[in-house]
Design a protein around this motif. Sequence first.
Motif, PDB file in Angstrom:
ATOM      1  N   ALA A  51       8.817   9.860  96.794  1.00 20.65           N
ATOM      2  CA  ALA A  51       9.958   9.164  97.387  1.00 20.65           C
ATOM      3  C   ALA A  51       9.730   7.657  97.362  1.00 20.65           C
ATOM      4  O   ALA A  51      10.658   6.880  97.086  1.00 20.65           O
ATOM      5  CB  ALA A  51      10.177   9.636  98.825  1.00 20.65           C
ATOM      6  N   LYS A  52       8.508   7.235  97.618  1.00 22.23           N
ATOM      7  CA  LYS A  52       8.194   5.797  97.568  1.00 22.23           C
ATOM      8  C   LYS A  52       8.407   5.255  96.161  1.00 22.23           C
ATOM      9  O   LYS A  52       8.904   4.145  95.990  1.00 22.23           O
ATOM     10  CB  LYS A  52       6.764   5.542  98.023  1.00 22.23           C
ATOM     11  N   VAL A  54      10.551   6.376  93.935  1.00 21.78           N
ATOM     12  CA  VAL A  54      11.980   6.320  93.677  1.00 21.78           C
ATOM     13  C   VAL A  54      12.581   5.048  94.233  1.00 21.78           C
ATOM     14  O   VAL A  54      13.366   4.367  93.565  1.00 21.78           O
ATOM     15  CB  VAL A  54      12.691   7.567  94.250  1.00 21.78           C
ATOM     16  N   PHE A  55      12.216   4.698  95.454  1.00 23.18           N
ATOM     17  CA  PHE A  55      12.782   3.511  96.086  1.00 23.18           C
ATOM     18  C   PHE A  55      12.147   2.221  95.571  1.00 23.18           C
ATOM     19  O   PHE A  55      12.721   1.158  95.725  1.00 23.18           O
ATOM     20  CB  PHE A  55      12.655   3.614  97.600  1.00 23.18           C
ATOM     21  N   LYS A  56      11.011   2.335  94.966  1.00 24.48           N
ATOM     22  CA  LYS A  56      10.308   1.174  94.441  1.00 24.48           C
ATOM     23  C   LYS A  56      11.000   0.640  93.179  1.00 24.48           C
ATOM     24  O   LYS A  56      11.057  -0.551  92.948  1.00 24.48           O
ATOM     25  CB  LYS A  56       8.865   1.578  94.108  1.00 24.48           C
TER      26      LYS A  56
END
Length: 57
Positions: A51-52, A54-56
């Motif tokens: 998830a990190k 993806v948002f990165k």
Amino acid sequence: MAGNQKAKAKAEQAKGKAKEALGRAVGNERMEAEGRTQGAKGDARQTKEKAKDVFKH
């Protein structure tokens, strides 16, 4: 750092699977349950790292 966390997640999953299999082999239900729990922690850590990522980007 993210690669390090991903490696920790994979290691935790592997340890959990090994502990679960060993517990099953020797008939120790507690060890088997601990292995499942440890594997689930590794799964959760891996999901968090994905998830990190993806948002990165």
